[in-house]
Motif scaffolding. Structure first.
Motif, PDB file in Angstrom:
ATOM      1  N   SER A 284       0.849  -1.193   0.000  1.00 50.22           N
ATOM      2  CA  SER A 284       0.000   0.000   0.000  1.00 50.22           C
ATOM      3  C   SER A 284       0.885   1.244   0.000  1.00 50.22           C
ATOM      4  O   SER A 284       2.051   1.201   0.404  1.00 50.22           O
ATOM      5  CB  SER A 284      -0.917   0.028   1.228  1.00 50.22           C
TER       6      SER A 284
ATOM      7  N   PRO B 181       1.283  -2.936  -5.209  1.00 52.92           N
ATOM      8  CA  PRO B 181      -0.022  -3.239  -4.611  1.00 52.92           C
ATOM      9  C   PRO B 181      -0.488  -4.645  -4.929  1.00 52.92           C
ATOM     10  O   PRO B 181       0.009  -5.298  -5.845  1.00 52.92           O
ATOM     11  CB  PRO B 181      -0.948  -2.204  -5.266  1.00 52.92           C
TER      12      PRO B 181
ATOM     13  N   PHE C 193      -3.577  -4.221   3.213  1.00 48.91           N
ATOM     14  CA  PHE C 193      -4.164  -3.865   1.922  1.00 48.91           C
ATOM     15  C   PHE C 193      -5.688  -3.960   2.053  1.00 48.91           C
ATOM     16  O   PHE C 193      -6.337  -2.966   2.233  1.00 48.91           O
ATOM     17  CB  PHE C 193      -3.637  -4.771   0.799  1.00 48.91           C
TER      18      PHE C 193
ATOM     19  N   TYR D  98      -6.435  -1.747 -10.239  1.00 48.33           N
ATOM     20  CA  TYR D  98      -5.870  -2.798  -9.401  1.00 48.33           C
ATOM     21  C   TYR D  98      -6.023  -4.181 -10.032  1.00 48.33           C
ATOM     22  O   TYR D  98      -5.816  -5.189  -9.352  1.00 48.33           O
ATOM     23  CB  TYR D  98      -6.515  -2.780  -8.011  1.00 48.33           C
TER      24      TYR D  98
END
Length: 368
Positions: A127, A145, A273, A357
């Motif tokens: 993160s 990430p 996360f 993501y």
């Protein structure tokens, strides 16, 4: 290149197991050999799963008694450990020199986490929050990430999804996903229930689904907590424990739940996360999360539960602080989400945010 990944086995449905699976798949697709040393999820002889060699868990937690031998036997070019740093033997880490994909779920970085990481080859922070805190602690991390498969977690027909889970059209449906472990609950499960008891009193056409074990030995008795806070049984659901034991809550099943939900709620005390937060948004579901640790940056569409740095922070046994989230603040976010029930805007914004993501984007941008 040959890579060894030490974490949960890739078929375990945890956040770490999912990341192990996605990373192994990507490495294989790019022509690399992959070995998984799963410290949770597999006992017995090594298995070949789709070309990935999966080694068994050892007799000690987190493979502290066997990972060095696994590395010496397999001779990987790189070893990646995905786990909490403070649980791994630092002498072993100094011997194998891994890349450590580390969660930071406290502020500042706890002393044991910081000390253990000085023994590794390189640190990946999952993160932006963790990256900044690790730099403050004197380390030199790289931000990498976690990712999700946005082909699996995606918007589908909401009416069909709600019908499949017996959610009436006019019912406000909230859900959360989080392990029921420890006291106080790191996932704030008890505080969610306190807020829900007050919320459902004024909004009786509402259902909360908590995807967790309600009576986990290492956690709290959520059914007793719900009764204490006056949560009606009709407004609270848990997973079928037999189906959960058989690992039948697949990614496709969870995607259906995310699509059925009006909001995803997980105001954790601290997160390294928080994969379900991105899974929910990839499915088009806005979120309610704490304005603390990694969760702040993962709220692309939804509501941040405010955290007062003086009054709402508590020290843990790791000698650093996490958030003690206020149920009244969770309640306000639930009310705000209820007002926007059925709107397309927040759902579209959630999906758009989550695409950054996607695990292939993470590979190309941060790993490749």
């Amino acid at each position: 290149m040959k890579a060894l990944i030490s974490s949960n086995a890739q078929f375990v449905g945890s956040g770490y197991g999912v990341q192990t699976d996605l990373m192994a798949r990507l490495l294989m697709q790019h022509g690399h050999l992959v070995v998984v040393a799963g410290f949770f999820g597999h006992h017995g002889p090594p298995m070949n799963i789709g070309g990935v060699i999966t080694l068994p868990s050892s007799f000690a937690e987190w493979n502290n008694d066997s990972l060095k031998a696994d590395v010496e036997c397999e001779r990987p070019d790189v070893t990646v450990i995905l786990a909490d740093a403070w649980v791994i033997n630092p002498e072993m880490m100094e011997a194998i020199r891994p890349v450590f994909w580390v969660p930071v779920d406290h502020k500042p970085v706890p002393p044991m986490v910081r000390e253990h990481l000085f023994a590794v080859r390189h640190v990946w922070s999952m993160s932006k929050f963790g990256n900044a805190e690790l730099i403050k602690a004197g380390l030199r991390p790289t931000y990498v990430p976690h990712g999700v498969d946005t082909d699996v977690f995606r918007p589908i027909d909401r009416a069909a999804a709600r019908k499949a889970w017996d959610i009436p059209e006019d019912t406000f449906f909230a859900m959360c996903v989080g392990a029921n472990k420890g006291w106080p609950s790191r996932k704030s499960l008890d505080r969610i229930l306190k807020a829900w008891g007050a919320f459902v009193y004024k909004h009786p056409k509402s259902i909360l689904y908590m995807h967790t074990l309600p009576n986990e030995a290492s956690g709290i008795d959520l059914e007793r907590v719900a009764k204490f806070y006056g949560v009606p049984k009709a407004s609270l659901r848990f997973p079928d424990l037999y189906r959960m034991r058989r690992n039948e809550y697949s990614a496709d099943v969870m995607n259906g739940l995310y699509n059925a939900a009006d909001v995803f709620v997980l105001p954790s005390a601290g997160e390294g996360f928080g994969v379900p937060v991105i899974e929910a948004q990839a499915a088009g579901c806005p979120v309610i999360v704490s304005d603390a640790t990694a969760q702040t940056e993962l709220c692309g569409s939804g509501w941040l539960v405010p955290v007062n740095q003086m009054d709402d922070m508590m020290m843990t046994l790791q000698y650093a602080e996490q958030a003690n989230v206020r149920p009244s603040a969770i309640l306000k976010c639930l009310v705000a989400a209820h007002k926007r029930m059925g709107e397309d805007g927040p759902r579209a914004a959630a999906r758009k945010f989550a695409l950054d993501y996607d695990y292939r984007v993470v590979w190309d941008k941060y790993m490749g």
